[in-house]
Design a protein around this motif. Sequence first.
Motif, PDB file in Angstrom:
ATOM      1  N   LEU A 148       0.997  -1.076  -0.033  1.00  0.00           N
ATOM      2  CA  LEU A 148       0.062   0.059  -0.223  1.00  0.00           C
ATOM      3  C   LEU A 148       0.901   1.013  -0.044  1.00  0.00           C
ATOM      4  O   LEU A 148       0.349   2.151  -0.500  1.00  0.00           O
ATOM      5  CB  LEU A 148      -0.836  -0.016   1.171  1.00  0.00           C
ATOM      6  CG  LEU A 148      -2.099  -0.918   1.224  1.00  0.00           C
ATOM      7  CD1 LEU A 148      -2.973  -0.788   2.506  1.00  0.00           C
ATOM      8  CD2 LEU A 148      -2.986  -0.568   0.041  1.00  0.00           C
ATOM      9  N   ASP A 149       2.069   1.184   0.793  1.00  0.00           N
ATOM     10  CA  ASP A 149       2.818   2.148   0.764  1.00  0.00           C
ATOM     11  C   ASP A 149       3.411   2.827  -0.790  1.00  0.00           C
ATOM     12  O   ASP A 149       3.402   3.992  -0.924  1.00  0.00           O
ATOM     13  CB  ASP A 149       4.457   1.941   1.436  1.00  0.00           C
ATOM     14  CG  ASP A 149       4.032   2.072   2.833  1.00  0.00           C
ATOM     15  OD1 ASP A 149       3.304   2.418   3.068  1.00  0.00           O
ATOM     16  OD2 ASP A 149       5.331   1.664   3.403  1.00  0.00           O
ATOM     17  N   ARG A 187       1.221   3.198  -3.163  1.00  0.00           N
ATOM     18  CA  ARG A 187       0.587   3.871  -3.674  1.00  0.00           C
ATOM     19  C   ARG A 187       0.515   5.342  -3.764  1.00  0.00           C
ATOM     20  O   ARG A 187      -0.148   6.014  -4.600  1.00  0.00           O
ATOM     21  CB  ARG A 187      -1.148   3.331  -2.815  1.00  0.00           C
ATOM     22  CG  ARG A 187      -1.408   2.069  -3.360  1.00  0.00           C
ATOM     23  CD  ARG A 187      -2.967   1.836  -3.019  1.00  0.00           C
ATOM     24  NE  ARG A 187      -3.596   0.922  -3.382  1.00  0.00           N
ATOM     25  CZ  ARG A 187      -4.726   0.527  -3.367  1.00  0.00           C
ATOM     26  NH1 ARG A 187      -5.811   1.291  -2.741  1.00  0.00           N
ATOM     27  NH2 ARG A 187      -5.209  -0.755  -3.920  1.00  0.00           N
ATOM     28  N   ARG A 188       1.490   5.688  -2.896  1.00  0.00           N
ATOM     29  CA  ARG A 188       1.769   7.087  -2.770  1.00  0.00           C
ATOM     30  C   ARG A 188       2.312   7.779  -4.103  1.00  0.00           C
ATOM     31  O   ARG A 188       2.089   8.728  -4.201  1.00  0.00           O
ATOM     32  CB  ARG A 188       2.738   7.486  -1.341  1.00  0.00           C
ATOM     33  CG  ARG A 188       4.165   6.940  -1.814  1.00  0.00           C
ATOM     34  CD  ARG A 188       5.139   7.312  -0.937  1.00  0.00           C
ATOM     35  NE  ARG A 188       5.161   6.484   0.147  1.00  0.00           N
ATOM     36  CZ  ARG A 188       6.206   6.372   1.131  1.00  0.00           C
ATOM     37  NH1 ARG A 188       6.829   7.361   1.314  1.00  0.00           N
ATOM     38  NH2 ARG A 188       6.120   5.357   2.048  1.00  0.00           N
ATOM     39  N   VAL A 191       1.569   6.388  -7.003  1.00  0.00           N
ATOM     40  CA  VAL A 191       0.389   6.533  -7.715  1.00  0.00           C
ATOM     41  C   VAL A 191      -0.341   8.060  -7.572  1.00  0.00           C
ATOM     42  O   VAL A 191      -0.713   8.557  -8.478  1.00  0.00           O
ATOM     43  CB  VAL A 191      -0.680   5.571  -7.654  1.00  0.00           C
ATOM     44  CG1 VAL A 191      -1.923   5.617  -8.708  1.00  0.00           C
ATOM     45  CG2 VAL A 191      -0.042   4.177  -7.954  1.00  0.00           C
ATOM     46  N   ILE A 192      -0.363   8.349  -6.432  1.00  0.00           N
ATOM     47  CA  ILE A 192      -0.956   9.467  -5.987  1.00  0.00           C
ATOM     48  C   ILE A 192      -0.333  10.570  -6.509  1.00  0.00           C
ATOM     49  O   ILE A 192      -0.906  11.563  -7.019  1.00  0.00           O
ATOM     50  CB  ILE A 192      -1.419   9.378  -4.358  1.00  0.00           C
ATOM     51  CG1 ILE A 192      -2.513   8.462  -4.291  1.00  0.00           C
ATOM     52  CG2 ILE A 192      -1.908  10.904  -3.996  1.00  0.00           C
ATOM     53  CD1 ILE A 192      -2.580   8.414  -2.607  1.00  0.00           C
ATOM     54  N   ILE A 193       0.853  10.576  -6.007  1.00  0.00           N
ATOM     55  CA  ILE A 193       1.739  11.780  -6.472  1.00  0.00           C
ATOM     56  C   ILE A 193       1.780  11.886  -7.811  1.00  0.00           C
ATOM     57  O   ILE A 193       1.755  13.132  -8.576  1.00  0.00           O
ATOM     58  CB  ILE A 193       3.046  11.704  -6.045  1.00  0.00           C
ATOM     59  CG1 ILE A 193       3.191  11.982  -4.484  1.00  0.00           C
ATOM     60  CG2 ILE A 193       4.244  12.742  -6.586  1.00  0.00           C
ATOM     61  CD1 ILE A 193       4.211  11.999  -3.663  1.00  0.00           C
ATOM     62  N   PHE A 210      -0.527  11.005  -9.916  1.00  0.00           N
ATOM     63  CA  PHE A 210      -1.671  11.537 -10.365  1.00  0.00           C
ATOM     64  C   PHE A 210      -1.695  13.208 -10.442  1.00  0.00           C
ATOM     65  O   PHE A 210      -2.161  14.030 -11.294  1.00  0.00           O
ATOM     66  CB  PHE A 210      -2.655  11.163  -9.597  1.00  0.00           C
ATOM     67  CG  PHE A 210      -4.374  11.477  -9.944  1.00  0.00           C
ATOM     68  CD1 PHE A 210      -4.862  11.336 -11.409  1.00  0.00           C
ATOM     69  CD2 PHE A 210      -5.156  12.007  -8.872  1.00  0.00           C
ATOM     70  CE1 PHE A 210      -6.116  11.757 -11.432  1.00  0.00           C
ATOM     71  CE2 PHE A 210      -6.358  12.390  -9.414  1.00  0.00           C
ATOM     72  CZ  PHE A 210      -6.730  12.393 -10.738  1.00  0.00           C
ATOM     73  N   PHE A 211      -1.347  13.719  -9.083  1.00  0.00           N
ATOM     74  CA  PHE A 211      -1.532  15.069  -8.905  1.00  0.00           C
ATOM     75  C   PHE A 211      -0.584  15.849  -9.956  1.00  0.00           C
ATOM     76  O   PHE A 211      -0.795  16.751 -10.576  1.00  0.00           O
ATOM     77  CB  PHE A 211      -0.892  15.198  -7.663  1.00  0.00           C
ATOM     78  CG  PHE A 211      -1.836  14.924  -6.352  1.00  0.00           C
ATOM     79  CD1 PHE A 211      -2.978  14.812  -6.583  1.00  0.00           C
ATOM     80  CD2 PHE A 211      -1.365  14.831  -4.973  1.00  0.00           C
ATOM     81  CE1 PHE A 211      -3.969  14.267  -5.661  1.00  0.00           C
ATOM     82  CE2 PHE A 211      -2.255  14.670  -4.038  1.00  0.00           C
ATOM     83  CZ  PHE A 211      -3.615  14.256  -4.096  1.00  0.00           C
ATOM     84  N   GLY A 212       0.743  15.079 -10.074  1.00  0.00           N
ATOM     85  CA  GLY A 212       1.683  15.743 -11.036  1.00  0.00           C
ATOM     86  C   GLY A 212       1.253  15.915 -12.320  1.00  0.00           C
ATOM     87  O   GLY A 212       1.178  17.064 -13.192  1.00  0.00           O
ATOM     88  N   ILE A 268      -2.139  15.877 -13.345  1.00  0.00           N
ATOM     89  CA  ILE A 268      -3.170  16.920 -13.452  1.00  0.00           C
ATOM     90  C   ILE A 268      -2.431  18.503 -13.226  1.00  0.00           C
ATOM     91  O   ILE A 268      -2.758  19.472 -14.300  1.00  0.00           O
ATOM     92  CB  ILE A 268      -3.930  17.160 -12.037  1.00  0.00           C
ATOM     93  CG1 ILE A 268      -4.969  15.612 -12.357  1.00  0.00           C
ATOM     94  CG2 ILE A 268      -4.827  18.498 -12.172  1.00  0.00           C
ATOM     95  CD1 ILE A 268      -6.067  15.568 -13.307  1.00  0.00           C
ATOM     96  N   GLY A 269      -1.491  18.566 -12.512  1.00  0.00           N
ATOM     97  CA  GLY A 269      -0.609  19.910 -12.518  1.00  0.00           C
ATOM     98  C   GLY A 269      -0.023  20.047 -14.032  1.00  0.00           C
ATOM     99  O   GLY A 269      -0.176  21.278 -14.548  1.00  0.00           O
ATOM    100  N   TYR A 315      -2.754  21.265 -16.551  1.00  0.00           N
ATOM    101  CA  TYR A 315      -3.093  22.507 -16.442  1.00  0.00           C
ATOM    102  C   TYR A 315      -2.013  23.601 -16.736  1.00  0.00           C
ATOM    103  O   TYR A 315      -2.252  24.502 -17.537  1.00  0.00           O
ATOM    104  CB  TYR A 315      -3.365  22.852 -14.832  1.00  0.00           C
ATOM    105  CG  TYR A 315      -4.948  22.342 -14.527  1.00  0.00           C
ATOM    106  CD1 TYR A 315      -5.528  21.321 -15.316  1.00  0.00           C
ATOM    107  CD2 TYR A 315      -5.390  22.703 -13.508  1.00  0.00           C
ATOM    108  CE1 TYR A 315      -6.684  20.788 -14.913  1.00  0.00           C
ATOM    109  CE2 TYR A 315      -6.706  22.253 -13.037  1.00  0.00           C
ATOM    110  CZ  TYR A 315      -7.662  21.327 -13.826  1.00  0.00           C
ATOM    111  OH  TYR A 315      -8.524  20.804 -13.352  1.00  0.00           O
ATOM    112  N   LEU A 316      -0.970  23.036 -16.615  1.00  0.00           N
ATOM    113  CA  LEU A 316       0.153  24.065 -17.267  1.00  0.00           C
ATOM    114  C   LEU A 316       0.148  24.197 -18.638  1.00  0.00           C
ATOM    115  O   LEU A 316       0.294  25.265 -19.247  1.00  0.00           O
ATOM    116  CB  LEU A 316       1.705  23.655 -16.719  1.00  0.00           C
ATOM    117  CG  LEU A 316       1.875  23.852 -15.183  1.00  0.00           C
ATOM    118  CD1 LEU A 316       3.238  23.461 -14.896  1.00  0.00           C
ATOM    119  CD2 LEU A 316       1.646  25.606 -14.971  1.00  0.00           C
TER     120      LEU A 316
END
Lengths: 445, 645
Positions: B2-3, B5-6, B8-10, B12-14, B16-17, B20-21
Motif C-alpha cells: 500500500l505504501d 500507492r503514494r 500513484v497518487i503523486i 496523479f497530482f503531477g 493534473i498539474g 493544467y500548465l
Amino acid sequence: MKNIHSFSNSLIQNQQVAPRKNKTLTQNLDWIAVLIYILCVLIGWFNIYAAVYSPEVPTDIFDLSHRAGVQMMWIGTTVLLIICILVVDYKFYDTFAYVIYGLFVLLLIAVLFAGSEINGSRSWIKVGAFSIQPAEFAKLATSLALAKYLSDPAVSLTRSWKDYVPIAGIICLPALLILLSNETGSMLVFASFAVMLYREGMPGIIPAVGMVMAILIVLTLLVLKWFIALGILVVAGLVIWLMPKGTRKNGGTTATVVVAGLMIAVVFGMDFFINNVLQKHQRSRIMVLVDPYSDPRGAGWNVIQSKIAIGSGRLAGKGFLEGTQTKFDFVPEQSTDFIFCTVGEEHGFIGSAVVVCLFVGLIMRLVVLAERQRTRFARVYGYCVAGIIFFHFMINIGMTIGLMPVIGIPLPFFSYGGSSLWSFSILLFIFLKMDSQRPYTLSRT
Amino acid sequence: MLDNRRFVIITFFGLIGTAYLLRLFHLQVLDDSYSIESSANSIKRITEVPFRGQIYDRNGKLMVYNTPVYDLLVTPYKAKVQDTLQFCRLLNIERHTFDSLMTAAASYSRAKPSMFIRQLSREDFARIQDIMVDYPGFEFAKSSMRTYTAPTMANSLGYVSEITGGQLKKQEGFYYQQGDYYGQSGLESFYEKELRGRRGVKFVMQNVNGVVKGSWKDGELDTMAVAGKNLYTGIDFDLQQYADSLMVNKVGSVVAIEPSTGQILAIVSAPNYDPNKLATRHFSENYRELAENPYKPLFNRPVMASYRPGSTFKVIQALAALQQGAISSNTAFSHAGVPMKCHGGGHGNSVPQAVQHSCNPYFYRVFQSMLYNNDLSNTYEASRTGLAKWHDQVAKFGIGERLGVDLPSEYKGSLPDVEYYDKVYGVKRWKFSNVYSLSIGEGELLITPLKMANVAAIIANRGYYYTPHIVSGIGKKDNPLPEYKIRHETGIDRKHFETVIPGMVGAVEAGTVMRLARIADVQIAGKTGTSQNKKGAAHAIFIGFAPADNPKIAIAAFVENGVWGGVSAAPVANLVIERYLKGKTENKAIENYILHKNYMPHIAAPAPKKPEIKDSTKKKELDTPLAEKKAKPVSKTKETTSPGE
C-alpha cells in the motif's frame, strides 16, 4: 481523556524521546508548507485587491470598505486562529474528532432550518455582520472523523467490506446535508476523500470506475446516447473476438457482456438523470463544460469570459491592476470563485504557472508529510487535507480554463471570504501541528 | 504494497498539474485569439463622424447644410422585442421590414451594433426616445442628414448616400467603412475629400454593461474629428432658382458664367428634381422613381448632354476665319452655287451682317475659304491641311475635349479632326465637299451646353477664358482649385471680336431673336442656333453675353425640341441676363410667355427600365458620328417619332 494523556506520556517516557512540551509554538513546523501557504495567502490578497480595484475610484489595499481590506482583516484573524491551533495540544483533535464531527453535522442540520439564504443556497449562518458557512468546515470535521475511525487498528479497507459502511456513512451524512442546502459544489468536494481511501487500501477499481463514469457522462453530453451504446457494443464485440479462447470459455464473454451492459445502463441512466433529475442551472453548467457557446450569455458566459481573461494575459500578463476583463466585470465572481482569472490576466502564463506550481508543490509536500507520520490518524488526516486542497485546486482552476464544469468552490487561500480562508487554514495547520509533534508520537501502523 | 500507492497518487497530482500548465500555455501563449477577444470586449472604438462641409452661394446664402438626425442601431444579441407589432407601429415600419432589418443586422454581427433605421428626425426621436428604453439592444447614434435649402441645382450639387460595396473596395487607403456616407455625384462627389472632413476615433474602455470607464492608453491613439471644409460657390442662388423656374416644362440646360472669372452663376438641368429627395432614408424608393422617369431628371444635361451647336457655331467659324486671314471683316460672298438655303436674302455683304442674320451660304463659303486657305492645288491635300489648322483653332475654344469643370462625368463632346475623316473616307479621299456641314455647326460636331456658355464667355472676354467652375472657394472664399486661376488664350486677336460682336448685338436687336425677347436698356450680344434632331423637333440654342461692351454675364440656353433658338432659347437667356443685371424682371410679357410655354416632348411609351443613365441617354441624345454612320436608316424614321411642336 486523562487516561489517554497518561497513556501517551508513559509511552513517550518509555521511549526516552525529547520532552513533550515544545519550546516555541513554531518548533518543528514544516517551513516549506508554511512558506507556500504564506505566499498563497499574500498573492491571493493582492489579486483580490486587483479584482475589486476600480480605476475610477482607486482605493487603498488596506481600505476596509472593499473586499481587499476585509480580506486583510480575515487574514489577521486567521493568524490568531493559527496561533490557537498551534497552542492547542495535538491530541485534542484525536480525542474530540467525533465530537467536532457531530457538532458540525448538527450545524449543517441547523442551517437547513435557520440559515440565511445567499445566492440561492441556504448554507450560511449569520453572526453579527459576518456570515459563515458550516459547509466549509464540514470537510475538516469529516476528515477528522475519518482519521479517527481509520486509526482503529481493527479497521481495514483491504480485508472486509463491512468497514466501508461506517466510512460511507461518515462521508455521506454531511454530504447529503450540504446537498440539501443546495451547495452542490461543496458536496462534490467529499469525493476528494477517495484519494485518502485509495492510499489506505481501497481497491483501485473504485476510483477507476468513478473516472470511467465521469468520462461516460461527458460522452453522454457530447454524443447521442444511441451512438455511445453502439460504440460500447462494438468495443465489447472486439474485446470478445480478440480474447484468447480460454478466457472466452472461462466466463470472459459473460463478464464483458455484463460490463458493457452496465456501461450502457449508466449512459442511459445518466441521460435520464441529466435531462429529468438535474435542475436547469446544474444541467446547463454541465452542458457548458462541453460547449460553452451553447449558452454564451447564460451559463457559458463565465467560462467564455474567464478563458478570454486568462488567455488575454499572454506570457507576462497585462500588469498589476491593468486587467480589463476582470476589472470591468466581464468575469463574474472574480474575487471569489474566479480569482484565478485575475492572476491569469494580469500576470500571464508566468503568474499562472507560479500559482499552479505553488499548489502542486504544496499538495505533494503534504503527501510527503503524510507519509512520514507515525500514526495512522495523522497520515489519514494528512491525505484528507491533500485530497481536499487538490480537489479544490483541480476544480477551481479547471473551470476557469474550461477543463472542468463551473462548480462554485473557492480556490484555497486565494478566494475572497472568511469561511474559506479560515477553514483551509485550520485544515492545513491542524495537520502541520500534528506533523510538528511527530517526534513525540508512536507509530501504530 | 500500500505504501507504493503514494507514488500513484503523486503521479496523479503531477499529471493534473502538468495538464493544467500545458493548457495554460496553450491558452495564454500559443493562442492569441483570447487577447483579441479581450480587446473586443473591453475596448470600444467610438467614431466621431464630422459634419460635412456646407455649401454657400456667391452672396453667402446657404445652399446645402446638415440637419442633425438620429440613427437607430441594434445589437442583435441584446435585442429583445416582446411585442414586435407594437414596436413596428412605434417606428412606423412593416413587420417584414423589421424581420429583414433584424436578419441583416444579425448576419453582420450579433455582438456589434448595426444600422437599424437611418435618419430619424428630431421629432421622431423625441417621440420614441423614452419608449425605446424598454427595448434593450437598441441605441441611438447622432448623425446628420444633408439638407438643401431650395429644390434646385440637384444634379450639380449631387447627393450623398451610403458608400457601396464596390466603392469600398476601390477606395485608396482604408478611410471609408461600411455605412459611411459618400458623395455620389455633382459637387458632393467632386469635392468629396474636402467636404467629408476627417473622422475622429476615440478608444474607450467599457465594462460589461457598456458603461465607459475611461480612455484607453490615455487617449494615445485617439484622433480628433475634423469638420469638412465649406464650399463657397460662384452660384447666384436667386438667379439659379429663377432660371429653374423658366425651364419648367422644358427639357434642356441653362448655363450662366461670369466671363471675367469663369465662375458659373447658374447651372440648370431641366427637368429638375428636389435634391432633398435623395437625402432622406427613402433614398432607394426616390432614386428608383427618378431613374425611371422618362425625362431623365438624373441626367446632368449641362455637362453630360451634347448637341450639335448649329448656327451658334458660326461665330467660332467667323473668328477662326478672320484670324487665319481666310476672310476679312468686309468679305462678301454670293449665295450662288451653295447647297444651303438662307433664311432671308442678301446677308452676304460682311461678317457682322452674316452673323446677325445667320446666313448659311455665307458660312459655307467662310469654311471653304478656311480649308483652301493655302498654296496646295490638290483639293484633297488642301482640305486636309486646312482642316487641321481649323481643328487646332476651334479646339482652343475648349471644344472637343473636357473643359475640366468641377463636376464629375463631363462629356468631352466631339470635334472631328483629320484622322477622323481619314478613317471614315480614307486618306486623301475626302475634301471640303465631304465635310461642309461643319461650316454651320452640323455634322460630326458635338458640344455640351457648358462648352457653349464658355464660348459665349470667350467672346465676351474678347479672346480668353477661365475654365468654368462652380466652386470659387474651398474652406474659405476666393480659394478655388489652382487650375481655375489659369487664363486660357484662344489666340484670336481682339480686333476680330470687334468684328463679330456687332453682328451678335444685331442678331438680338434686329436679327434672329424674336422681338418680344429684347431687354430694354441692356445691350445683349447673342447668337441663336438650331440643332438638328433626328428623333423629333430640333433643339433650340442661344448663346450670348451682356452688356455687350462690358460683359458681366455669358450664357448658353438649350431648349430641347424648342426648334428656333430665337423663339424659345433666347427669351430664357435674356430673362436670366435681365434678372442678373437688373435684379428684377421688367419684361413681364416675355416672362409670362416663356413660363407658359411647354416644350416637353410627348413620351407615350413607358420608361425604359435601364438603370444606367449614361447609356440610355447616349442612345437618345447623342447622335455620335459613328452611330450616325452605322445607323443610316434612322433618318427615315424622322417622321414617325412625333415632334413636340
